[in-house]
Design an enzyme around this catalytic site. Sequence first.
Site, PDB file in Angstrom:
ATOM      1  CE  LYS A  12      -4.044  -2.232   0.787  1.00 22.46           C
ATOM      2  NZ  LYS A  12      -3.630  -3.641   0.867  1.00 22.46           N
TER       3      LYS A  12
HETATM    4  C1  LIG Z   1      -4.244  -4.775   0.382  1.00 25.54           C
HETATM    5  C2  LIG Z   1      -3.416  -5.981   0.301  1.00 25.54           C
HETATM    6  C3  LIG Z   1      -3.692  -6.966  -0.641  1.00 25.54           C
HETATM    7  C4  LIG Z   1      -4.874  -6.905  -1.576  1.00 25.54           C
HETATM    8  O1  LIG Z   1      -4.704  -5.901  -2.559  1.00 25.54           O
HETATM    9  P1  LIG Z   1      -5.987  -5.360  -3.356  1.00 25.54           P
HETATM   10  O2  LIG Z   1      -5.462  -4.243  -4.175  1.00 25.54           O
HETATM   11  O3  LIG Z   1      -6.959  -4.893  -2.309  1.00 25.54           O
HETATM   12  O4  LIG Z   1      -6.507  -6.474  -4.155  1.00 25.54           O
HETATM   13  C5  LIG Z   1      -2.836  -8.058  -0.707  1.00 25.54           C
HETATM   14  N1  LIG Z   1      -1.797  -8.176   0.129  1.00 25.54           N
HETATM   15  C6  LIG Z   1      -1.512  -7.241   1.058  1.00 25.54           C
HETATM   16  C7  LIG Z   1      -0.350  -7.448   1.956  1.00 25.54           C
HETATM   17  C8  LIG Z   1      -2.292  -6.106   1.172  1.00 25.54           C
HETATM   18  O5  LIG Z   1      -2.005  -5.186   2.085  1.00 25.54           O
END
Ligand SMILES: *Cc1c(COP(=O)(O)O)cnc(C)c1O
Length: 495
Positions: free
Chosen positions: A112
Site C-alpha cells: 500500500k
Molecule cells: C491490500 C493488500 C492486498 C490486496 O490488494 P488489493 O489491491 O486490495 O486487491 C494483498 N496483500 C496485502 C499485503 C495487502 O495489504
Amino acid sequence: MAVRYFSTRSNIEPISASMAILQGLSKDGGLFVPDHIPALEKSMKDLSELSYHEIAFEVMKLFLSDFTEAELKTCIERAYDDKFDTEEIAPLVEAEGAYYLELFHGSTIAFKDMALSILPHLMTTAAKKNNVEKEIVILTATSGDTGKAALAGFANVKGCRIIVFYPKNGVSPIQEKQMVTQKGDNTFVVGIRGNFDDAQNGVKKIFGDQDFAKVMDQGGFQFSSANSINIGRLVPQIVYYVFSYAKLLKEERIKENEKINVVVPTGNFGNILAAHYAKQMGVPIDRLICASNENKVLFDFFSTGVYDRNREFVLTSSPSMDILISSNLERLIYEIADRDPAKCAELMKALSGTGRYEITEEMKARIAEFFGGYATEKETADRIKEVYEACGYIIDTHTAVASAVYEKFKKATGDDKPTVIASTASPFKFTRSVMTSIDAKYDSMGDFELVDELSKIGNVAVPKAIEEIRSAPVVHDHVYDKDAMEQAVRDFLKL
Ligand SMILES: *Cc1c(COP(=O)(O)O)cnc(C)c1O
C-alpha cells in the site's frame, strides 16, 4: 489526448484527474474510470534504461493529464525518497521459479505504501489546482495495511486530517500496533466491532450521506478517500508492473516483446486492476492470475460468472485479503459491460440488494485473460515452508497465497512463461503466521522474539517500521459499534 474521468454508474460530465482524486468516489456511488487507457509513449526497451522515478513519470503523466510536468515530478520525488529502504524502490527477486516483485520496502512494509506515499502529494496538489479552501478529511476503512500506510502518508500533512476505521478483531497484532501508535494531531484511529466489510460499508454510507455532507461543509471540512477506489491510488500502482517488465528486459531475463504472466494476491481488486491497465498500456503481459485466500468470491466469479457475497466470512492468516466485496472489480465490470454505466449500475444494485449478480457469457469472454485461483490456509502455510526450505527466502502469508496459486496455475495450464509474483507484504508484518508455518515450535515465542528469530533464520535485517513500534506508546484506543461510525467522525472533528 487528455484523459478525463467518467463514473461507472451514471452519465456524468467527465471530470479532470485532479478532481477525481479530490472527490474519491462519484456522487452517484460509482467509481471514477479513465475515458480511455493511454498507450505508453516509450518502448519497453527505452523504459528499461530508466529509474523507478522516471518510469513513474512516464506512466502517471498519461493518466493525470491536468498535472503539470513540474507538479508531477515534485510529487514523485517526495513520495519515493529515503522512506524506502532501497533506491530500487521495488526490487525483483528470483526464487523458486518465479520473480518476486517486492513491494514492501516503504515506511509501513506493505505494498500500500507504493501508492499511499504519493497520494497525499497528489491530493494537496489537486486541492491547490482547484482552489479548495476547506480542510480535507480522509476517511478510510482498512483490512490492516491501508490504514497504517494512509496514516503514515497523511500524518502532519497541512490541510488534511485522516480517520481510519479497522475491524477490531480482524487485523494482525503488528498491524494493530502500527496503527494505534500513529503520531500526528491530524490522525484518528478507530476500532470497529465488526468485520472489514462492515467498516467499508460504513465509510461508503458516510460518503453518500448528503445531510452529513452539509454538516461537514458548515464545519469547514470536505471528505476525500484514500481507499483503493481512489484513482490516485490506482495510477501509481500501474507503475511497478511497467517497471518490473522493464527490469526483466534490462537484465536480459526476457527478450523484447516476450510475454510474461503476473500473479497478484487479491482482496479489493485494486492491485490486479493496475496490472490489467499496465497490459492495456502495452506491457506484454499474458495471463493475470488472481489469487484469493479462503474468501474465494473472486475465484468463484472467474469460474462461473456469478459474483456472490452470500457466504461465511473467513478470518485467515492473510487478513488484508479477507474481503467479500472487491470494490475495484466494478471498474472491470464497467469495462466489459460496453462502458455502459446503466448496465454496471444495475449489477451493483443487485450486489447491494441481494448480494449477488451474474454477468453474461459475452462479458465473461472478455475477461478470459484472468485466471482465478485460491489457496487454503494449509496450502498457504505449506508454501511458505516449501519456499523457505528450498532456497531460504521467506515470503509473507499474502505472497504465499499468490505463490501457492501460481503452482496450481502451472499444473492446470502447463504455462511456464516468465512470471512476476506481486510480493505485497514483508514477512515481518505477519511474523507469527509465517514462523509457525516454517515450524510449529515458534508458536510459544512472543511477538518481538519472533521478529528477531525471523531475522536470524531468514538472514534479513529487521525493518525500521518494526523497530519503531517495539516501544512506541499506544495513542489511539477508540472502539465504536459498526453503526456508530458517523458519531466517531463527529467526535474527532467536534461537529
Ligand atoms: C491490500 C493488500 C492486498 C490486496 O490488494 P488489493 O489491491 O486490495 O486487491 C494483498 N496483500 C496485502 C499485503 C495487502 O495489504
